[in-house]
Design a protein around this motif. Structure first.
Motif, PDB file in Angstrom:
ATOM      1  N   MET A 101       0.820  -1.202   0.000  1.00 15.09           N
ATOM      2  CA  MET A 101       0.000   0.000   0.000  1.00 15.09           C
ATOM      3  C   MET A 101       0.857   1.256   0.000  1.00 15.09           C
ATOM      4  O   MET A 101       0.549   2.237  -0.691  1.00 15.09           O
ATOM      5  CB  MET A 101      -0.944  -0.003   1.199  1.00 15.09           C
ATOM      6  N   ALA A 102       1.963   1.246   0.749  1.00 14.05           N
ATOM      7  CA  ALA A 102       2.841   2.416   0.774  1.00 14.05           C
ATOM      8  C   ALA A 102       3.395   2.716  -0.611  1.00 14.05           C
ATOM      9  O   ALA A 102       3.525   3.880  -1.007  1.00 14.05           O
ATOM     10  CB  ALA A 102       3.989   2.184   1.755  1.00 14.05           C
ATOM     11  N   ARG A 103       3.687   1.680  -1.378  1.00 17.56           N
ATOM     12  CA  ARG A 103       4.256   1.872  -2.717  1.00 17.56           C
ATOM     13  C   ARG A 103       3.257   2.493  -3.689  1.00 17.56           C
ATOM     14  O   ARG A 103       3.655   3.001  -4.738  1.00 17.56           O
ATOM     15  CB  ARG A 103       4.775   0.538  -3.258  1.00 17.56           C
ATOM     16  N   MET A 104       1.983   2.449  -3.353  1.00 23.68           N
ATOM     17  CA  MET A 104       0.992   3.077  -4.230  1.00 23.68           C
ATOM     18  C   MET A 104       1.098   4.601  -4.215  1.00 23.68           C
ATOM     19  O   MET A 104       0.534   5.283  -5.074  1.00 23.68           O
ATOM     20  CB  MET A 104      -0.424   2.652  -3.823  1.00 23.68           C
ATOM     21  N   GLY A 105       1.809   5.132  -3.226  1.00 22.57           N
ATOM     22  CA  GLY A 105       2.151   6.550  -3.215  1.00 22.57           C
ATOM     23  C   GLY A 105       0.968   7.474  -3.376  1.00 22.57           C
ATOM     24  O   GLY A 105      -0.008   7.421  -2.620  1.00 22.57           O
ATOM     25  N   TRP A 106       1.047   8.325  -4.394  1.00 24.43           N
ATOM     26  CA  TRP A 106       0.069   9.386  -4.592  1.00 24.43           C
ATOM     27  C   TRP A 106      -1.320   8.862  -4.945  1.00 24.43           C
ATOM     28  O   TRP A 106      -2.300   9.608  -4.879  1.00 24.43           O
ATOM     29  CB  TRP A 106       0.557  10.346  -5.662  1.00 24.43           C
ATOM     30  N   GLN A 107      -1.455   7.584  -5.300  1.00 23.73           N
ATOM     31  CA  GLN A 107      -2.782   7.033  -5.612  1.00 23.73           C
ATOM     32  C   GLN A 107      -3.248   6.022  -4.559  1.00 23.73           C
ATOM     33  O   GLN A 107      -4.119   5.212  -4.810  1.00 23.73           O
ATOM     34  CB  GLN A 107      -2.762   6.390  -6.997  1.00 23.73           C
ATOM     35  N   ARG A 108      -2.686   6.159  -3.381  1.00 26.21           N
ATOM     36  CA  ARG A 108      -3.043   5.233  -2.310  1.00 26.21           C
ATOM     37  C   ARG A 108      -4.538   5.294  -1.981  1.00 26.21           C
ATOM     38  O   ARG A 108      -5.179   4.256  -1.780  1.00 26.21           O
ATOM     39  CB  ARG A 108      -2.210   5.561  -1.060  1.00 26.21           C
ATOM     40  N   ARG A 109      -5.095   6.489  -1.932  1.00 25.32           N
ATOM     41  CA  ARG A 109      -6.518   6.606  -1.556  1.00 25.32           C
ATOM     42  C   ARG A 109      -7.419   5.918  -2.573  1.00 25.32           C
ATOM     43  O   ARG A 109      -8.403   5.268  -2.198  1.00 25.32           O
ATOM     44  CB  ARG A 109      -6.902   8.078  -1.416  1.00 25.32           C
ATOM     45  N   GLN A 110      -7.078   6.050  -3.850  1.00 27.22           N
ATOM     46  CA  GLN A 110      -7.899   5.389  -4.870  1.00 27.22           C
ATOM     47  C   GLN A 110      -7.813   3.873  -4.746  1.00 27.22           C
ATOM     48  O   GLN A 110      -8.809   3.170  -4.924  1.00 27.22           O
ATOM     49  CB  GLN A 110      -7.451   5.823  -6.280  1.00 27.22           C
ATOM     50  N   VAL A 111      -6.631   3.374  -4.422  1.00 27.55           N
ATOM     51  CA  VAL A 111      -6.477   1.925  -4.251  1.00 27.55           C
ATOM     52  C   VAL A 111      -7.230   1.471  -3.006  1.00 27.55           C
ATOM     53  O   VAL A 111      -7.889   0.414  -3.010  1.00 27.55           O
ATOM     54  CB  VAL A 111      -4.985   1.545  -4.167  1.00 27.55           C
ATOM     55  N   GLU A 112      -7.164   2.247  -1.945  1.00 27.16           N
ATOM     56  CA  GLU A 112      -7.888   1.900  -0.717  1.00 27.16           C
ATOM     57  C   GLU A 112      -9.390   1.836  -0.974  1.00 27.16           C
ATOM     58  O   GLU A 112     -10.108   1.034  -0.356  1.00 27.16           O
ATOM     59  CB  GLU A 112      -7.591   2.924   0.373  1.00 27.16           C
ATOM     60  N   ALA A 113      -9.869   2.674  -1.902  1.00 26.12           N
ATOM     61  CA  ALA A 113     -11.303   2.715  -2.206  1.00 26.12           C
ATOM     62  C   ALA A 113     -11.726   1.658  -3.231  1.00 26.12           C
ATOM     63  O   ALA A 113     -12.913   1.551  -3.553  1.00 26.12           O
ATOM     64  CB  ALA A 113     -11.684   4.102  -2.720  1.00 26.12           C
ATOM     65  N   GLY A 153     -12.668  -1.090  -9.870  1.00 26.43           N
ATOM     66  CA  GLY A 153     -12.153  -0.169  -8.860  1.00 26.43           C
ATOM     67  C   GLY A 153     -10.763   0.357  -9.151  1.00 26.43           C
ATOM     68  O   GLY A 153     -10.329   1.338  -8.539  1.00 26.43           O
ATOM     69  N   LEU A 154     -10.053  -0.254 -10.085  1.00 26.80           N
ATOM     70  CA  LEU A 154      -8.688   0.158 -10.401  1.00 26.80           C
ATOM     71  C   LEU A 154      -8.626   1.129 -11.585  1.00 26.80           C
ATOM     72  O   LEU A 154      -7.553   1.413 -12.098  1.00 26.80           O
ATOM     73  CB  LEU A 154      -7.811  -1.067 -10.691  1.00 26.80           C
ATOM     74  N   SER A 155      -9.776   1.626 -12.006  1.00 25.86           N
ATOM     75  CA  SER A 155      -9.796   2.599 -13.095  1.00 25.86           C
ATOM     76  C   SER A 155     -10.571   3.842 -12.663  1.00 25.86           C
ATOM     77  O   SER A 155     -11.284   3.826 -11.653  1.00 25.86           O
ATOM     78  CB  SER A 155     -10.420   1.983 -14.352  1.00 25.86           C
ATOM     79  N   TYR A 156     -10.436   4.899 -13.440  1.00 27.26           N
ATOM     80  CA  TYR A 156     -11.099   6.163 -13.097  1.00 27.26           C
ATOM     81  C   TYR A 156     -11.411   6.923 -14.385  1.00 27.26           C
ATOM     82  O   TYR A 156     -10.812   6.679 -15.443  1.00 27.26           O
ATOM     83  CB  TYR A 156     -10.212   7.022 -12.192  1.00 27.26           C
ATOM     84  N   THR A 164     -11.943   6.378 -19.658  1.00 30.37           N
ATOM     85  CA  THR A 164     -11.664   5.666 -18.415  1.00 30.37           C
ATOM     86  C   THR A 164     -10.290   5.015 -18.511  1.00 30.37           C
ATOM     87  O   THR A 164      -9.981   4.338 -19.490  1.00 30.37           O
ATOM     88  CB  THR A 164     -12.735   4.593 -18.141  1.00 30.37           C
ATOM     89  N   HIS A 165      -9.444   5.239 -17.476  1.00 29.80           N
ATOM     90  CA  HIS A 165      -8.071   4.711 -17.465  1.00 29.80           C
ATOM     91  C   HIS A 165      -7.834   3.874 -16.213  1.00 29.80           C
ATOM     92  O   HIS A 165      -8.369   4.169 -15.144  1.00 29.80           O
ATOM     93  CB  HIS A 165      -7.041   5.844 -17.435  1.00 29.80           C
ATOM     94  N   VAL A 166      -6.949   2.883 -16.337  1.00 29.84           N
ATOM     95  CA  VAL A 166      -6.426   2.203 -15.157  1.00 29.84           C
ATOM     96  C   VAL A 166      -5.612   3.218 -14.351  1.00 29.84           C
ATOM     97  O   VAL A 166      -5.057   4.173 -14.908  1.00 29.84           O
ATOM     98  CB  VAL A 166      -5.549   1.004 -15.573  1.00 29.84           C
ATOM     99  N   LEU A 167      -5.558   3.046 -13.037  1.00 32.48           N
ATOM    100  CA  LEU A 167      -4.780   3.944 -12.193  1.00 32.48           C
ATOM    101  C   LEU A 167      -3.319   3.940 -12.646  1.00 32.48           C
ATOM    102  O   LEU A 167      -2.704   2.883 -12.795  1.00 32.48           O
ATOM    103  CB  LEU A 167      -4.879   3.520 -10.726  1.00 32.48           C
TER     104      LEU A 167
END
Length: 373
Positions: A101-113, A153-156, A164-167
């Motif tokens: 999760m730490a490695r997700m860095g700036w997109q951590r919140r999106q991954v958590e969601a 959940g891994l796209s936005y 729509t793109h993958v994170l």
């Protein structure tokens, strides 16, 4: 315990990073032990030119099949020795969910969601990349195809592209595990299958991860676990699981820091950094996480490390004495602008202009105009 001052630390790092330009074989440069970041076009070749005793051109480096670029540390593009890419891949398998999760860095919140663990997200994307990238494909094409496969959940929705793109960070971190590298010199960014394409590995390899931290301590030491974690893109707690056995303890600026035991003699008595080098943006020397050691004044740090569009820097006598930027006129002339942070004596200016000529040759320009700001 050895106690050192800033001058020793800076001189040690300059020597450890090969900036005395005593090596003629690029593959032997220590910076490739971690990887040579190539965030902007030509930066990797310019970083080589600052270190290598001999002529360097972008074409000669890009065409050197001993090196391969890939999204690796923190999802940033790095050149690695081709034979070491499997070990780098193993080192990038998270040691646990907090690390992932730490490695997700700036997109951590999106991954958590996203409704799944970061580990599951990483390897779901890796499997999709492995399925899609069976030939050279642009980054945009890969993103389009894997977005159809990964969990929703891994796209936005991207307003700018109206698609729509993958994170982004998930794709970058997953690519190497999906057996995909970058095509050297390609623009736009292009992914291709790794030679031999090893199977997907999801089991952590603490020994491989430890090698990354040990190499950080060698190139950027003496350092703390928190600083090493900043390079890896994880937490100080996770780095404790990657910590090398029995590093040497030293004291620097009132704090206990660490360096490989084999480097203590060099740190104790480093060669004088009486050289002038032009370092590109994101040069390995500038990747140290204790920026105040390299540039003590906060105002000056903002001139070197910007939110967008970092300049190159002038390294003179061990100090970051200025910055530089270039602007090409067609493919004929390169305009080179220096902005000094400290006055430079005439000899150092002359040396900087010689280094500017070296940069121009790397970039394929036959003519150069220098402006001192």
């Amino acid at each position: 315990m050895l106690e050192v001052d800033r001058e020793q630390v800076v001189a040690y790092r300059i020597a450890a990073q090969g900036l005395h330009r005593s090596e003629r074989d690029a593959a032997k440069l220590a910076v490739f032990d971690l990887g040579l970041q190539s965030t902007q076009r030509d930066t990797a070749a310019i970083a080589l030119a600052a270190r290598l005793d001999g002529e360097v051109t972008e074409e000669s480096f890009v065409d050197d099949d001993r090196f391969v670029p890939a999204w690796t540390h923190r999802g940033a593009p790095h050149f690695h020795r081709a034979g070491e890419l499997p070990a780098v891949t193993r080192a990038l398998v998270p040691l646990g969910e907090p690390d992932a999760m730490a490695r997700m860095g700036w997109q951590r919140r999106q991954v958590e969601a996203a409704g799944m663990t970061a580990t599951d997200a990483l390897f779901a994307a890796a499997r999709a990349i492995r399925q899609v990238v069976d030939r050279p494909m642009t980054k945009g094409a890969v993103s389009t195809e894997i977005t159809k496969i990964v969990p929703p959940g891994l796209s936005y929705w991207c307003r700018g592209c109206q698609a729509t793109h993958v994170l982004e960070q998930v794709m970058r971190l997953a690519a190497i595990h999906g057996g995909a590298r970058l095509e050297a010199g390609a623009f736009p960014a292009t992914l291709a299958p790794v030679a031999g394409r090893p199977r997907l590995r999801t089991t952590p390899d603490a020994k491989a991860a430890t090698a990354v931290v040990a190499n950080y301590l060698h190139l950027h030491g003496p350092a703390t676990p928190t600083e090493a974690a900043g390079f890896v893109g994880t937490t100080a707690k996770a780095v404790q699981e990657m910590w090398p056995s029995e590093p040497a303890e030293v004291r620097f600026e009132g704090r206990k820091r660490f360096i490989p035991a084999a480097d203590v003699d060099l740190l104790s008595n480093p060669p004088e950094p009486d050289l002038v080098r032009l370092l590109p943006p994101w040069d390995p020397y500038l990747q140290a996480r204790d920026r105040a050691t390299l540039v003590p004044e906060k105002a000056r740090q903002k001139e070197v490390w910007k939110i967008l569009g970092n300049p190159g820097v002038v390294l003179a006598g061990g100090e970051v004495a200025g910055t530089w930027r270039t602007k090409g006129t067609g493919r004929k002339r390169l305009d080179f602008t220096f902005t000094l942070l400290d006055p430079l004596p005439a000899a150092a200016r002359k040396a900087a202009e010689a280094e500017a000529e070296r940069v121009a040759k790397v970039r394929g320009f036959g003519d150069l105009r220098v402006v001192w700001g």
